[in-house]
Structures are given as C-alpha cells and as structure tokens.
Design a protein around this motif. Structure first.
Motif, PDB file in Angstrom:
ATOM      1  N   GLN A  66     -45.475 -31.460 -17.303  1.00  0.00           N
ATOM      2  CA  GLN A  66     -45.895 -32.426 -16.288  1.00  0.00           C
ATOM      3  C   GLN A  66     -46.792 -31.726 -15.285  1.00  0.00           C
ATOM      4  O   GLN A  66     -46.359 -30.803 -14.597  1.00  0.00           O
TER       5      GLN A  66
ATOM      6  N   ASP B 239     -38.057 -33.376 -15.602  1.00  0.00           N
ATOM      7  CA  ASP B 239     -37.465 -33.806 -14.336  1.00  0.00           C
ATOM      8  C   ASP B 239     -37.874 -32.759 -13.312  1.00  0.00           C
ATOM      9  O   ASP B 239     -37.424 -31.615 -13.390  1.00  0.00           O
TER      10      ASP B 239
ATOM     11  N   GLN C  82     -36.987 -31.973 -10.467  1.00  0.00           N
ATOM     12  CA  GLN C  82     -35.879 -31.302  -9.776  1.00  0.00           C
ATOM     13  C   GLN C  82     -35.094 -30.378 -10.699  1.00  0.00           C
ATOM     14  O   GLN C  82     -34.270 -29.593 -10.238  1.00  0.00           O
ATOM     15  N   ASP C  83     -35.340 -30.458 -12.011  1.00  0.00           N
ATOM     16  CA  ASP C  83     -34.525 -29.693 -12.953  1.00  0.00           C
ATOM     17  C   ASP C  83     -35.363 -29.061 -14.065  1.00  0.00           C
ATOM     18  O   ASP C  83     -34.870 -28.823 -15.163  1.00  0.00           O
TER      19      ASP C  83
ATOM     20  N   ASP D 176     -40.364 -28.260 -19.519  1.00  0.00           N
ATOM     21  CA  ASP D 176     -38.990 -28.279 -20.018  1.00  0.00           C
ATOM     22  C   ASP D 176     -39.043 -27.826 -21.463  1.00  0.00           C
ATOM     23  O   ASP D 176     -39.797 -28.369 -22.270  1.00  0.00           O
TER      24      ASP D 176
END
Length: 121
Positions: free
Chosen positions: A29, A46, A48-49, A39
C-alpha cells in the motif's frame, strides 16, 4: 514488549514494490508520501499492523533496517545512548501514523525506533 518490523531501501519504490509482489506475493500500500507499507502474507495491508515497508534509500537507510516498535521513543532514546548506541536523527512525525527515530546500536547496526500515534501521548 516490543514488536519488530522491517524497512527495505529502494532507489525506485515502484520497481521494488513490483519485485516483492511478483516474487513473494506480498501485498503493498503506497502512502501519501514516499513510503510503501507491505504485508508478507499477501492479505490487504492494515496500516496499523503492517509487517514492514519499502522506503527511499537515505543517509541512514542504506540496507535493510529493523524497525522496533516502542511505547515511547522519548523513553527509549536515552537508553540507546546509555548502552553505547548513537542517535542518528531527532524524533520525527510520520504523517498521521506515528513517530520514528533512527539509531545505531553498540555495534553500528542502524535501527529505527517506531512509536505509533495510537500509543503516543
């Protein structure tokens, strides 16, 4: 407790992002500034993760860097110097995501301290 992520430097963010997508199936992203979150499980990112990121090559980020998430950079930075490390830059805000500060450990390895906005006071 800390969480460890990674940062990979690139001369061309789009080219590097395509490489990791094609070779390893990573999801990516692009952020509104020069940084791509990734990821490694291929699931949608995400923010935040995320597992890590691809960043422009900089003075501090010449090779892979471990990002160590900490509750407070202001609390950890003095511990770095007390333990024989070096602060490479001042704590910086990174958009609406958090704060970062690059440091060298006692052996000269570059690390990035990360404090998320959710944890910031």
């Amino acid at each position: 407790m800390t969480r460890v992520k990674f940062e990979l430097p690139a001369d061309d963010l789009a080219r590097a992002t395509a490489f990791y997508r094609e070779v390893f199936g990573w999801a990516a992203q692009k952020l509104p500034f020069e940084y791509v979150l990734v990821d490694t499980d291929g699931e949608p990112v995400d923010p935040q993760d995320a597992d890590g990121g691809i960043s422009p090559r900089t003075e501090f980020v010449q090779g892979p860097v471990l990002i160590i998430e900490v509750p407070s950079i202001d609390d950890v930075a003095p511990k770095v110097t007390a333990a024989g490390g070096t602060l490479l830059n001042a704590k910086e805000r990174v958009g609406d995501y958090g704060f970062s500060q690059y440091v060298k450990d006692s052996e000269g390895t570059v690390l990035c301290l990360w404090e998320s906005i959710a944890d910031a006071t």
